[in-house]
Design an enzyme around this catalytic site. Structure first.
Site, short mmCIF file in Angstrom:
data_model
loop_
_atom_site.label_atom_id
_atom_site.label_comp_id
_atom_site.label_asym_id
_atom_site.label_seq_id
_atom_site.Cartn_x
_atom_site.Cartn_y
_atom_site.Cartn_z
NE ARG A 126 -10.69 10.53 8.83
CZ ARG A 126 -9.86 9.49 8.27
NH1 ARG A 126 -10.26 8.39 7.91
NH2 ARG A 126 -8.48 9.96 8.30
CB SER A 138 -8.97 5.13 7.32
OG SER A 138 -9.25 5.04 6.16
CG HIS A 189 -1.63 1.13 1.25
ND1 HIS A 189 -2.92 1.48 0.46
CD2 HIS A 189 -1.57 2.48 1.89
CE1 HIS A 189 -3.54 2.47 1.00
NE2 HIS A 189 -2.78 3.15 1.71
CG ASP A 247 -12.41 3.38 5.66
OD1 ASP A 247 -11.74 4.39 6.46
OD2 ASP A 247 -11.81 3.45 4.46
CE LYS A 257 -9.20 2.11 3.22
NZ LYS A 257 -9.49 3.65 2.75
N1 URA Z 1 -5.91 6.71 3.03
C1 URA Z 1 -7.00 6.15 3.62
O1 URA Z 1 -7.65 4.96 3.03
N2 URA Z 1 -7.37 6.51 4.56
C2 URA Z 1 -7.11 7.71 5.30
O2 URA Z 1 -7.66 8.15 6.25
C3 URA Z 1 -6.08 8.44 4.63
C4 URA Z 1 -5.55 7.91 3.53
#
Ligand code: URA
Length: 425
Positions: A168, A183, A82, A161, A187
């Site tokens: 947010r 967050s 990621h 999320d 995932k």
């Molecule tokens: N990327 C994400 O998936 N979540 C966040 O809160 C910030 C960046």
């Protein structure tokens, strides 16, 4: 249990239980708590923070709010990667085939870019025919046959999320370490891999501006991984300058092709080789030295390049047909000197204004537009030489001036920092 008592506890900075956080999140998803109440709760977390345990609770509740991918039928080492996102970051398109060519499975679910430049999904969408929405069965089958597959993040993963991240964004509560960590990790955990390598960008072109904050975020994500028995490794890499020469969706795909043909920017090469090495070493459980030698061999003997073509073709893409219709504007340097800085943040704003990024989730983007830099950090440039090219379909006010202003050209060369700051395990 009710939302008022839970909010009061958070106002008094008391530690919340799993059940209390679950009550808030699940009530919000079901529509029993409205945006106003949830905004207050999120803002309190933003201001007062969360403990490691509370951050894990929040992550777990978000993981369980959606589907969890089952990769148990794949009998190979599996690794996910990621990136927290940066300007010109096309690393996923490079490392996925390298690592797959080493016999490691890379299941990637990527997002669309929401911000100044496109995300991995947007880059792949610039390739004619590329299918981003594979079914679960097609995804597993691609992984078994090719070794890597990149699809768009399923709407069914970490459902909570999605709703909370959107809120947010609206209320200005994105840059909170526990909220970002939960967050991202919700995932990643739901995506099913046991080893997760995170390229955490730091600098003016990233949302983490300081190494101190990035280190805190890394430690929080590693800690969350421990609760699930997942190995999480974070590399902090430099995002003060753009990554590579090309910025813009189709242009970045073209740079990936150049990369596999041996034409690359050194910083892009160094980071790609390092991330691939980490992915292979930790999933195959071999030394970093052995893994690096393997990566170099796969690149030099074109195995990684063939794997790249095989992957794109398997997902329906025609790499000879990239959506790249645009006009060109060449920018000439009016100074002689060394390029000591290229402002990633300014450059990404220009690329955004050209149309390569999206303002809202549903905005249309122009795949073809962006910029190509002819020079990298530390290079010498002479007055009259080409500094770069702007690819555009609609002109942006003062675009040549803005482009030139992103370069800091000085008579004296300063030593460029290494692209990799540190790795935290
Ligand atoms: N990327 C994400 O998936 N979540 C966040 O809160 C910030 C960046």
């Amino acid at each position: 249990m009710n939302d008022k008592d839970i909010i009061n506890k958070k106002i008094n900075n008391e530690v919340l239980t799993y059940k209390e956080i679950q009550y808030m999140i699940n009530s919000y998803i079901k529509g029993k708590i409205n945006d106003k109440v949830m905004s207050e709760f999120i803002m309190l977390i933003y201001k007062n923070g969360l403990s490691y345990e509370e951050t894990y609770f929040l992550t777990d509740i978000m993981v369980k709010s959606g589907q969890i991918v089952d990769l148990s039928s794949i009998k190979k080492p599996i690794v996910d990667k990621h990136s927290t996102g940066g300007v010109g970051d096309k690393i996923t398109l490079i490392v996925s085939p390298i690592v797959a060519a080493a016999g490691v499975c890379v299941p990637k679910m990527s997002g669309r870019g929401l911000g100044l430049t496109g995300g991995t999904v947007d880059k792949l969408e610039s390739i004619s025919g590329y299918k981003l929405n594979l079914t679960k069965e097609e995804f597993i089958s691609a992984l078994k046959k090719v070794g890597c597959a990149v699809i768009s993040q399923s709407e069914k993963i970490a459902v909570a999320d999605k709703k909370i991240y959107a809120l947010r964004n609206e209320i200005g509560a994105v840059d909170s370490i526990p909220l970002i960590a939960s967050s991202i990790m919700s995932k990643k955990i739901a995506s099913g891999s046991d080893v997760i390598i995170i390229d955490l960008k730091v600098g003016s072109g990233a949302f983490m501006k300081s190494t101190r904050d990035a280190t805190k975020l890394a430690k929080t994500m590693i800690k969350i991984g421990e609760y699930y028995n997942k190995k999480v490794i974070c590399t902090l890499s430099d995002m003060n300058f753009p990554l590579g020469f090309n910025i813009g969706n189709a242009l970045e795909v073209k740079e990936v092709i150049d990369f596999f043909n041996g034409k690359y920017d050194k910083r892009l090469y160094d980071l790609s080789v390092y991330i691939s090495t980490l992915m292979i070493s930790n999933s195959k459980k071999i030394s970093m030295q052995k893994a690096r030698a393997l990566v170099i061999n796969l690149l030099e003997n074109n195995f990684a390049k063939y794997k790249f073509y095989e992957w794109i073709k398997y997902q329906g893409g025609d790499i000879t047909k990239i959506n790249d219709k645009s006009k060109k504007h060449i920018v000439i340097s009016d100074k002689t000197g060394y390029i000591n800085a290229i402002d990633a943040s300014l450059l990404s704003q220009l690329v955004f204004d050209l149309g390569a990024g999206r303002k809202t989730k549903n905005s249309k983007i122009d795949y073809a537009v962006g910029v190509v830099l002819n020079k990298s950090i530390g290079d010498k440039v002479k007055k009259g030489e080409i500094l770069g090219t702007i690819y555009y379909n609609k002109k942006v006010q003062d675009m040549e001036k803005v482009f030139k202003n992103t370069f800091k050209i000085n008579p004296k060369k300063i030593r460029a920092k290494k692209i990799i700051f540190k790795t935290i395990k």
